[in-house]
Design an enzyme around this catalytic site. Structure first.
Site, PDB file in Angstrom:
ATOM      1  N   ASP A 247       0.849  -1.613   0.382  1.00  0.00           N
ATOM      2  CA  ASP A 247      -0.185  -0.103  -0.126  1.00  0.00           C
ATOM      3  C   ASP A 247       0.206   1.559   0.226  1.00  0.00           C
ATOM      4  OD1 ASP A 247      -2.015  -1.779   0.330  1.00  0.00           O
ATOM      5  OD2 ASP A 247      -2.885  -1.537   2.285  1.00  0.00           O
TER       6      ASP A 247
ATOM      7  N   LYS B  14      -3.966   2.556  -2.025  1.00  0.00           N
ATOM      8  CA  LYS B  14      -5.323   3.845  -3.096  1.00  0.00           C
ATOM      9  C   LYS B  14      -5.422   4.835  -1.203  1.00  0.00           C
ATOM     10  CE  LYS B  14      -8.820   0.412  -2.484  1.00  0.00           C
ATOM     11  NZ  LYS B  14      -9.411   0.584  -3.822  1.00  0.00           N
TER      12      LYS B  14
ATOM     13  N   MET C 272      -9.952   8.102   8.622  1.00  0.00           N
ATOM     14  CA  MET C 272     -10.227   9.043   6.939  1.00  0.00           C
ATOM     15  C   MET C 272     -11.422   9.289   7.464  1.00  0.00           C
ATOM     16  SD  MET C 272     -10.532   4.928   4.601  1.00  0.00           S
ATOM     17  CE  MET C 272     -11.004   3.405   6.515  1.00  0.00           C
TER      18      MET C 272
END
Ligand code: SAH
Length: 271
Positions: free
Chosen positions: A50, A71, A186
């Site tokens: 990642d 991502k 997030m």
């Protein structure tokens, strides 16, 4: 390459050809890797990693090909289905595949989706947990998630859905009532909506919030604010993802209690 000298003596599991190990890399500081993850780094033919995985950690696997499958911020830079197909394909080529994800692979990291896809494809799989940023990363900012007498419950939530909107399946107002500390992964993009929902659910606008950016890395920054001023203060301070919101009466224990960020240089390749 022999890896025995770099690890305490033990029967370290072998990463066999055609297998995928789905490993957590921890929040950033290489010292927070598990020994199983280090063992996997020393054996992998290929690492699919990642964006959140620190380069210093990847440098410990000089023999391995690197495939970036990151991502970021809810905007997929690689489609999840493509990542799963890549993992299956590499395993079918007979390679030793390390799928290395930031934090813990089963905590808001789509590790479950990848594990299911691999199992459906008949690819043998081992899961190695990691230290999640919402626990270990916050500790690097001196934030204890629980404290006797003050807070006996913690909730971990994601601030956005797969489509990038505020997580519709999270009942923020109910959450405001049940959990002492709320740790939001997030949560930067929808910080305002999160504050509004928690205040509507009964939390005070004066409720303390710590925003911890790039926890446990050299770029770590900690902002102390309140629910009412959260979004404005994030913008004013110029904080960017990856960052966690730690909401609640959690006391920030500054100074000595917060581990010094990256105080140690780890050398593991000296053989
Ligand atoms: N599996 C990861 C989480 C992946 S979701 C884990 O267990 O930590 C990505 C989110 O994790 C980021 O948007 C941020 O909220 C959080 N995150 C991951 N690493 C972080 C770090 N070093 N500092 C602050 N937040 C981090």
């Amino acid at each position: 390459m022999s890896f025995h000298h770099a690890l305490p003596p033990a029967q370290w599991p072998r990463l066999e050809q055609g297998w995928v190990w789905l490993c957590g890399a921890g929040p950033g500081d290489p010292g927070l890797l598990t020994l199983h993850a280090l063992n996997a780094l020393r054996q992998a033919d290929v690492i699919v990693h990642d964006a959140l995985v620190n380069d210093d950690i990847l440098d410990w696997a000089p023999q391995a090909r690197r495939i970036h499958a990151g991502k970021r911020g809810g905007k997929p830079s690689a489609k999840q289905a493509d990542i799963c197909d890549t993992l299956i394909d590499l395993a079918h080529q007979g390679l030793r595949v390390l799928r290395l994800k930031g934090g813990d692979p089963f905590t808001f990291g789509r590790g479950a989706e990848e594990a299911r896809a691999l199992m459906d494809a008949g690819v043998p799989l081992k899961v190695v947990p990691g230290i999640t940023s919402g626990i270990g990363g916050l500790a690097y900012a001196g934030i204890p998630l629980t404290e006797r007498g003050t807070n006996q419950a913690v909730a971990f939530v994601t601030g956005h859905d797969a489509d990038g909107g505020l997580s519709a399946s999270v009942d923020w107002q109910a959450l405001a009532k049940v959990s002492g500390t709320i740790v939001v992964y997030m949560g930067m993009k929808h910080a305002q909506a999160i504050s509004d929902s928690l205040i509507a659910g009964g939390r005070s606008a004066d409720e303390p919030v710590a925003v911890v950016m790039a926890a446990s890395t050299d770029a770590q920054r900690v902002l102390q604010t309140t629910l009412g001023t959260l979004d404005a203060d994030i913008r004013a301070a110029g904080l960017e993802p990856p960052a966690l919101l730690a909401i609640g009466k959690t006391v920030l224990i500054e100074g000595e209690a917060a581990p010094r960020v990256r105080a140690t240089t780890y050398v593991v390749a000296a053989e």
